[in-house]
Scaffold this motif. Sequence first.
Motif, PDB file in Angstrom:
ATOM      1  N   ASP A 178      -9.280  16.310  10.241  1.00 25.75           N
ATOM      2  CA  ASP A 178      -8.496  15.102  10.470  1.00 25.75           C
ATOM      3  C   ASP A 178      -9.135  13.979   9.659  1.00 25.75           C
ATOM      4  O   ASP A 178     -10.331  13.697   9.819  1.00 25.75           O
ATOM      5  N   CYS A 179      -8.369  13.344   8.784  1.00 22.03           N
ATOM      6  CA  CYS A 179      -8.927  12.305   7.908  1.00 22.03           C
ATOM      7  C   CYS A 179      -9.472  11.119   8.690  1.00 22.03           C
ATOM      8  O   CYS A 179     -10.288  10.357   8.162  1.00 22.03           O
ATOM      9  N   ARG A 180      -9.057  10.962   9.932  1.00 20.16           N
ATOM     10  CA  ARG A 180      -9.577   9.866  10.766  1.00 20.16           C
ATOM     11  C   ARG A 180     -10.973  10.159  11.280  1.00 20.16           C
ATOM     12  O   ARG A 180     -11.668   9.243  11.739  1.00 20.16           O
ATOM     13  N   HIS A 181     -11.369  11.425  11.218  1.00 20.73           N
ATOM     14  CA  HIS A 181     -12.661  11.829  11.783  1.00 20.73           C
ATOM     15  C   HIS A 181     -13.365  12.777  10.816  1.00 20.73           C
ATOM     16  O   HIS A 181     -13.782  13.875  11.203  1.00 20.73           O
TER      17      HIS A 181
ATOM     18  N   LEU B 298      -9.039   5.650   9.867  1.00 17.57           N
ATOM     19  CA  LEU B 298      -9.033   6.184   8.506  1.00 17.57           C
ATOM     20  C   LEU B 298      -9.989   5.402   7.614  1.00 17.57           C
ATOM     21  O   LEU B 298     -10.827   5.995   6.910  1.00 17.57           O
ATOM     22  N   PHE B 299      -9.875   4.076   7.623  1.00 14.92           N
ATOM     23  CA  PHE B 299     -10.738   3.266   6.764  1.00 14.92           C
ATOM     24  C   PHE B 299     -12.209   3.415   7.135  1.00 14.92           C
ATOM     25  O   PHE B 299     -13.081   3.462   6.260  1.00 14.92           O
ATOM     26  N   GLU B 300     -12.508   3.481   8.427  1.00 17.82           N
ATOM     27  CA  GLU B 300     -13.887   3.679   8.856  1.00 17.82           C
ATOM     28  C   GLU B 300     -14.408   5.028   8.362  1.00 17.82           C
ATOM     29  O   GLU B 300     -15.559   5.151   7.930  1.00 17.82           O
ATOM     30  N   SER B 301     -13.547   6.041   8.444  1.00 21.60           N
ATOM     31  CA  SER B 301     -13.916   7.383   8.010  1.00 21.60           C
ATOM     32  C   SER B 301     -14.184   7.415   6.504  1.00 21.60           C
ATOM     33  O   SER B 301     -15.171   8.000   6.033  1.00 21.60           O
ATOM     34  N   VAL B 302     -13.293   6.775   5.733  1.00 24.05           N
ATOM     35  CA  VAL B 302     -13.478   6.711   4.284  1.00 24.05           C
ATOM     36  C   VAL B 302     -14.752   5.953   3.945  1.00 24.05           C
ATOM     37  O   VAL B 302     -15.541   6.389   3.088  1.00 24.05           O
TER      38      VAL B 302
ATOM     39  N   ARG C 219     -15.161   3.855  -4.615  1.00 21.99           N
ATOM     40  CA  ARG C 219     -13.780   3.376  -4.601  1.00 21.99           C
ATOM     41  C   ARG C 219     -12.879   4.276  -3.762  1.00 21.99           C
ATOM     42  O   ARG C 219     -13.112   5.489  -3.634  1.00 21.99           O
ATOM     43  N   PHE C 220     -11.829   3.650  -3.241  1.00 22.61           N
ATOM     44  CA  PHE C 220     -10.789   4.333  -2.472  1.00 22.61           C
ATOM     45  C   PHE C 220      -9.454   3.980  -3.122  1.00 22.61           C
ATOM     46  O   PHE C 220      -9.079   2.808  -3.201  1.00 22.61           O
ATOM     47  N   ILE C 221      -8.745   4.992  -3.621  1.00 17.71           N
ATOM     48  CA  ILE C 221      -7.449   4.801  -4.270  1.00 17.71           C
ATOM     49  C   ILE C 221      -6.395   5.497  -3.423  1.00 17.71           C
ATOM     50  O   ILE C 221      -6.511   6.690  -3.126  1.00 17.71           O
TER      51      ILE C 221
END
Length: 246
Positions: free
Chosen positions: A92-95, A124-128, A137-139
Amino acid sequence: MKAEDNLEKYADPAAYDERYGGFSADVELILDELPERPARIIDLACGTGRISLPIARNGYEVTGVDLHEGMLERAKEKAGSEGLDIRFLRQDCRHLDLPAPAALVVMAGNSFQHFLTNEDQDLLFESVRRHLTPGGRFIFDTRNPVMSELAEPDHYEEVVETGGQAVREEHTETYDPVSQILHCETRSSDGVSSSRDAISLRYTYPLELERLVRQHGFLLEHRYGDWRRGKFSPESGQMVCVCRLM
């Protein structure tokens, strides 16, 4: 709604590849933004590897993450057929729980719209953030909410070719302005059998997105109106965001 309950559109990975596999504008921009080698790259919501594979071909260490097992299996088959060593993981991208941080995290295909609530977007942002190296970077991309298109329910039909067979699709899309979620339903028929699938997609407004990026410690370096770096305007179909971890 659980994330696992919003994946009906991806039930047939081969058909998904046939329909969307030829899109390359996002691949071209991402390849142009790759950091110097050697570097790790994380491809979130990687699907069948449409972006993971060309990054790996360019000599990078790639980890592809997705929630759909069938899409991941097809990605593994494609990578294996080319002899590409890509780590594909069901998470899960959130975790996220990945072994090492990356210099670049990408998420294309408007997958950001699968994060339906404010909490989902925050996670999601916290995970990234946890999985980026300093200055990484995050694209990602997300559809721009053009109100003239969302204000009224939309109903349309089209004929698409799947596996060499013509399939008639009837689409119904209804936008909820309170939740900012577009509810989409598709009924398909090939003249012999019929099926139905649905998907829910969250829309995020430009200033809302700016605040979200900033509050999680990112600088929005660029926001384009499409993957070809078109200028963003109120009528742009997309927001393609290039963010740097501050």
